[in-house]
Design an enzyme around this catalytic site. Structure first.
Site, PDB file in Angstrom:
ATOM      1  CB  CYS A 291       1.064   9.299 -12.708  1.00  0.00           C
ATOM      2  SG  CYS A 291       1.347  11.034 -12.260  1.00  0.00           S
TER       3      CYS A 291
ATOM      4  CB  CYS B 219      -4.010  11.960  -6.662  1.00  0.00           C
ATOM      5  SG  CYS B 219      -2.226  11.924  -6.316  1.00  0.00           S
TER       6      CYS B 219
ATOM      7  CD  GLU C  29       5.974  11.206  -3.098  1.00  0.00           C
ATOM      8  OE1 GLU C  29       7.078  10.762  -2.746  1.00  0.00           O
ATOM      9  OE2 GLU C  29       5.388  10.845  -4.133  1.00  0.00           O
TER      10      GLU C  29
ATOM     11  CG  ASP D 190       3.049   7.695  -9.464  1.00  0.00           C
ATOM     12  OD1 ASP D 190       2.099   8.278 -10.003  1.00  0.00           O
ATOM     13  OD2 ASP D 190       3.437   7.959  -8.316  1.00  0.00           O
ATOM     14  CB  SER D 191       5.092  11.830 -10.658  1.00  0.00           C
ATOM     15  OG  SER D 191       4.074  11.794  -9.673  1.00  0.00           O
TER      16      SER D 191
ATOM     17  CG  HIS E 259       0.819  10.192  -4.110  1.00  0.00           C
ATOM     18  ND1 HIS E 259       1.010  10.206  -5.463  1.00  0.00           N
ATOM     19  CD2 HIS E 259       2.059  10.294  -3.547  1.00  0.00           C
ATOM     20  CE1 HIS E 259       2.301  10.299  -5.723  1.00  0.00           C
ATOM     21  NE2 HIS E 259       2.962  10.361  -4.581  1.00  0.00           N
TER      22      HIS E 259
END
Length: 279
Positions: free
Chosen positions: A74, A193, A159, A11-12, A195
């Site tokens: 991702c 996404c 994040e 993942d990024s 996240h």
């Protein structure tokens, strides 16, 4: 890392850990390597070429760790880099390896969640602009009407650990309003996404109860189980000692570990790596 042939999960940043958690729940006995490219995150607003370059560097690094199979957990990387990696990069020297994404397995089943046949897709700017979900859902379920909404501030909120604080509610409501204004008949919203599951409860709280909010973790994990059943030649190559390694491209590993543990649901201890070495 122990010698072997682990499954790579990329993942990024840390969002892919929501997918990794589901994969481990369904396939607990396998060896895994997780890599978060936190040092260059977020990917969402970067160009196609940059995202391809970064993703391919990370995939090559995972190949060097012995991973014959890499999952791009991702959406941005899957949308902007996967096709080029599969069609142009892989055949040159890695024909015996495989790289899979999260968009296709999601598109295959998303139609089963909706009654109105109208779906909302929430994603990064990069994922939305790529049109990948529009194309894939059209392929598997052409009867569905799909509306997209980019949510550029959600990943930075997550994040930076702000996703569970009151200030996040404003930005959750902002993008949901923009999506629902496109069609009041949307009854299923895909969190495109990895996240976004951290915001899932807030998202549900700002929506009518009849709207399904769908995360990808279990979908991708179930698809991987099916893939390995259909490809025994790959499944037999994978080692199965239950070992898991975590790596990040940011040198502040304690900070990564703190946030990653919340996403993964268990304690994470990572190591810093420079994926550009040797690329």
């Amino acid at each position: 890392m122990l010698p072997g042939s682990p499954i790579g999960v990329f993942d990024s940043g840390i969002g892919g850990l929501t997918v990794f958690r589901s994969i481990v729940e369904q396939l607990p006995g396998y060896d895994y390597v997780y890599l978060g490219d936190n040092g260059r995150a977020p990917y969402g607003n970067r160009s196609f070429n940059t995202i391809h370059q970064y993703t391919w560097e990370c995939v090559q690094w995972m190949f060097k760790q012995g991973c014959p199979l890499v999952i791009l957990a991702c959406n941005t990387a899957s949308a902007k880099a996967l096709r080029t990696i599969q069609q142009q990069d892989m055949p040159k020297a890695n024909a015996d390896k495989r790289v899979l994404g999260v968009i296709r397995p999601t598109a295959e089943v998303i139609g089963s969640y909706t009654k109105t046949k109208q779906i909302g897709v929430l994603g990064t700017k990069g994922t939305v602009q790529s049109g990948s979900y529009l194309l894939e859902i059209e392929h598997f379920a052409p009867e569905l009407k799909v509306y997209q909404q980019a949510c550029p501030l959600w990943v930075p909120l997550i994040e930076n650990g702000e996703y569970n604080k009151p200030g996040a509610d404003y930005y959750v409501q902002l993008y949901l309003d923009q999506l629902m204004q496109q069609s009041p008949d949307i009854d299923t919203i895909l969190l495109a996404c990895t996240h976004y599951p951290l915001l899932q409860e807030k998202i549900k709280a700002h929506l009518p109860a009849h709207i399904n909010v769908v995360a990808q973790g279990d979908i991708v994990a179930t698809s991987l189980v099916d893939y390995l059943q259909r490809h025994p030649e790959m499944e037999q190559r994978l080692t199965k000692t239950g070992h898991r390694d975590f790596y990040t491209t940011i040198d502040d590993t304690p900070d990564f570990d703190h946030h990653a543990s919340q996403f993964f649901g268990n304690e994470v201890k990572s190591e810093f790596v420079d994926v550009r070495e040797g690329c």
